[in-house]
Design a protein around this motif. Structure first.
Motif, PDB file in Angstrom:
ATOM      1  N   PRO A  28       0.833  -1.210   0.000  1.00 39.95           N
ATOM      2  CA  PRO A  28       0.000   0.000   0.000  1.00 39.95           C
ATOM      3  C   PRO A  28       0.861   1.251   0.000  1.00 39.95           C
ATOM      4  O   PRO A  28       1.906   1.312   0.647  1.00 39.95           O
ATOM      5  N   GLN A  29       0.408   2.243  -0.753  1.00 43.41           N
ATOM      6  CA  GLN A  29       1.152   3.486  -0.836  1.00 43.41           C
ATOM      7  C   GLN A  29       0.966   4.299   0.436  1.00 43.41           C
ATOM      8  O   GLN A  29      -0.155   4.457   0.920  1.00 43.41           O
ATOM      9  N   PRO A  35       7.228  11.013   3.913  1.00 39.01           N
ATOM     10  CA  PRO A  35       8.450  10.683   3.179  1.00 39.01           C
ATOM     11  C   PRO A  35       9.149   9.445   3.711  1.00 39.01           C
ATOM     12  O   PRO A  35       9.750   8.692   2.952  1.00 39.01           O
ATOM     13  N   ALA A  36       9.069   9.209   5.034  1.00 29.75           N
ATOM     14  CA  ALA A  36       9.706   8.011   5.583  1.00 29.75           C
ATOM     15  C   ALA A  36       9.045   6.757   5.035  1.00 29.75           C
ATOM     16  O   ALA A  36       9.705   5.761   4.731  1.00 29.75           O
ATOM     17  N   GLY A  37       7.716   6.790   4.901  1.00 28.69           N
ATOM     18  CA  GLY A  37       7.007   5.643   4.342  1.00 28.69           C
ATOM     19  C   GLY A  37       7.351   5.420   2.886  1.00 28.69           C
ATOM     20  O   GLY A  37       7.497   4.265   2.438  1.00 28.69           O
ATOM     21  N   ALA A 316      12.076   7.023  -4.127  1.00 27.76           N
ATOM     22  CA  ALA A 316      10.992   7.501  -3.268  1.00 27.76           C
ATOM     23  C   ALA A 316      10.335   8.736  -3.869  1.00 27.76           C
ATOM     24  O   ALA A 316       9.106   8.889  -3.817  1.00 27.76           O
ATOM     25  N   GLU A 317      11.133   9.623  -4.453  1.00 33.09           N
ATOM     26  CA  GLU A 317      10.582  10.811  -5.110  1.00 33.09           C
ATOM     27  C   GLU A 317       9.682  10.430  -6.276  1.00 33.09           C
ATOM     28  O   GLU A 317       8.590  10.988  -6.458  1.00 33.09           O
ATOM     29  N   LEU A 318      10.118   9.446  -7.071  1.00 28.61           N
ATOM     30  CA  LEU A 318       9.313   9.015  -8.219  1.00 28.61           C
ATOM     31  C   LEU A 318       8.017   8.350  -7.765  1.00 28.61           C
ATOM     32  O   LEU A 318       6.942   8.589  -8.353  1.00 28.61           O
ATOM     33  N   LEU A 319       8.090   7.531  -6.744  1.00 30.83           N
ATOM     34  CA  LEU A 319       6.879   6.900  -6.220  1.00 30.83           C
ATOM     35  C   LEU A 319       5.912   7.956  -5.705  1.00 30.83           C
ATOM     36  O   LEU A 319       4.692   7.850  -5.893  1.00 30.83           O
ATOM     37  N   GLY A 320       6.451   8.983  -5.053  1.00 31.15           N
ATOM     38  CA  GLY A 320       5.603  10.060  -4.567  1.00 31.15           C
ATOM     39  C   GLY A 320       4.947  10.839  -5.683  1.00 31.15           C
ATOM     40  O   GLY A 320       3.897  11.464  -5.484  1.00 31.15           O
ATOM     41  N   ARG A 321       5.543  10.813  -6.877  1.00 31.39           N
ATOM     42  CA  ARG A 321       4.963  11.484  -8.045  1.00 31.39           C
ATOM     43  C   ARG A 321       3.957  10.609  -8.782  1.00 31.39           C
ATOM     44  O   ARG A 321       3.420  11.017  -9.814  1.00 31.39           O
ATOM     45  N   GLY A 322       3.774   9.401  -8.296  1.00 34.18           N
ATOM     46  CA  GLY A 322       2.775   8.538  -8.902  1.00 34.18           C
ATOM     47  C   GLY A 322       3.297   7.529  -9.899  1.00 34.18           C
ATOM     48  O   GLY A 322       2.497   6.907 -10.602  1.00 34.18           O
ATOM     49  N   TRP A 323       4.605   7.331  -9.958  1.00 30.27           N
ATOM     50  CA  TRP A 323       5.128   6.307 -10.864  1.00 30.27           C
ATOM     51  C   TRP A 323       4.633   4.932 -10.410  1.00 30.27           C
ATOM     52  O   TRP A 323       4.775   4.576  -9.227  1.00 30.27           O
TER      53      TRP A 323
END
Length: 369
Positions: A28-29, A35-37, A316-323
């Motif tokens: 799960p996102q 950011p730690a998650g 982590a940055e890319l995942l946070g952008r919705g990749w």
């Protein structure tokens, strides 16, 4: 350092997700603002799909060090096994580029000396490094807890305009060659001899690196090569006007040809922040497609801090952008594996129908070229 062999499980083929991910939903996102998650999620993804770093300048940096230990940690250079494992790097290409002033026999000799150095370095660090000549050997090295080292790219000057030297370098482990800077790959594109070099590279399984080449050379190589090409240190020119970066039109062509743009973590090419690198990755992915984008570290030794420890933060940055996790898995591991595997398959097919080329540059190119 303790051997990690017992801690690793077999990795999937390029672009595939591990069995556990195929039978269960993705993790799960984390909620926005966690950011730690996201970093924990990134590390979990990299454990299954580590980074194949497309460009490391380590060999040239090591040549002047009287002593070094990459296994225990080395302050004299920006890369060592500890930092590679911290960044969850499973493989990397070791550049054999030379100073621009070297040409002819001096370039050949210097490249052979670097190859000898690299093989000695790998032999001296058997707990951490393993030479890999193919996609399968990259997977084997990772499964044994080693960082796979793929040799190349070397500069075109290392050939001294000889296809025989190309074959010798390949026999010593070379797997990528940069076309920029050769008399047969200039602003006007590939000459007839340059086209023969690309055909022989395809026959051998040596990947063409087009970073730094002219737009005309890139376009002709994309049309001619039967193996996907690399751009080992190129980002988006529309975001940052560095000469190694690619225009939007070339990024679209690269995507259509199923080539691979390896976006560097380089202040000169992408910017100083993780967010800047992510912007370029977003742009390349949108134009070339998720199957045609990868990662590379700092181009030149000493140009800045090694990119390896920062890869989890970038993911982590890319995942946070919705990749999607599938696209991240392609970015870090699957796309480079695909290109290496395609080169192996294409070379086997080419050797069945084509003998080693013995033509000389004087037979194809006039002095006016």
């Amino acid at each position: 350092m303790a051997d990690l062999q017992d801690e690793l499980h077999a990795l999937p083929e390029a672009g595939e997700l591990p069995d556990t991910a195929q039978t269960a939903p993705f993790a799960p996102q984390p909620p926005p603002g966690d950011p730690a998650g996201q970093l924990e999620r990134a590390r979990g993804l990299l454990a299954a799909h580590p980074v194949i770093d497309g460009h490391s300048g380590l060999p040239w940096a090591l040549r002047d060090l009287p002593w070094y230990d990459l296994q225990l940690g080395e302050s004299g250079v920006d890369t060592d096994v500890l930092r590679l494992r911290e960044g969850q790097v499973g493989a990397l290409l070791w550049s054999l580029h030379l100073p621009e002033r070297l040409a002819g026999e001096r370039a050949v000799g210097a490249t052979l000396e670097q190859l000898d150095l690299v093989r000695s370095v790998i032999a001296a660090h058997p707990e951490g490094l393993r030479l890999a000549r193919s996609a399968g050997q990259v997977i084997d090295a990772r499964n044994c807890g080693r960082v796979a080292v793929v040799l190349g790219p070397a500069g075109a000057a290392a050939l001294d305009d000889s296809l025989g030297i190309l074959r010798v370098l390949h026999s010593l482990g070379l797997r990528a060659l940069t076309l920029a800077g050769a008399s047969w790959a200039g602003e006007a594109g590939l000459t007839r001899f340059g086209e023969e070099v690309v055909r022989e590279m395809n026959r051998l399984g040596v990947l063409a690196d087009l970073s730094g080449a002219s737009d005309a050379t890139i376009g002709r190589a994309l049309a001619l090569s039967r193996t996907p090409v690399l751009c080992t240190r190129s980002a988006a020119r529309s975001l940052r006007a560095h000469p190694d970066n690619l225009s939007d039109a070339l990024l679209a062509e690269l995507g259509a040809a199923k080539g691979l743009c390896l976006v560097p973590s380089s202040p000169e090419r992408t910017g100083p922040r993780v967010q800047d690198v992510a912007d370029h990755l977003d742009h390349v992915r949108a134009l070339a497609g998720p199957e045609c984008v990868g990662l590379s570290g700092a181009h030149d030794p000493g140009a800045g801090p090694d990119a390896a420890p920062g890869y989890p933060h970038l993911v982590a940055e890319l995942l946070g952008r919705g990749w999607p996790e599938t696209d991240v898995a392609l970015l870090t591991w699957g796309n480079m594996q695909r290109v290496l595997r395609s080169a192996d398959f294409a070379a086997r097919a080419a050797r069945e129908r084509r003998k080693p080329s013995t033509v000389r540059i004087t037979e194809l190119d006039t002095t006016d070229d």
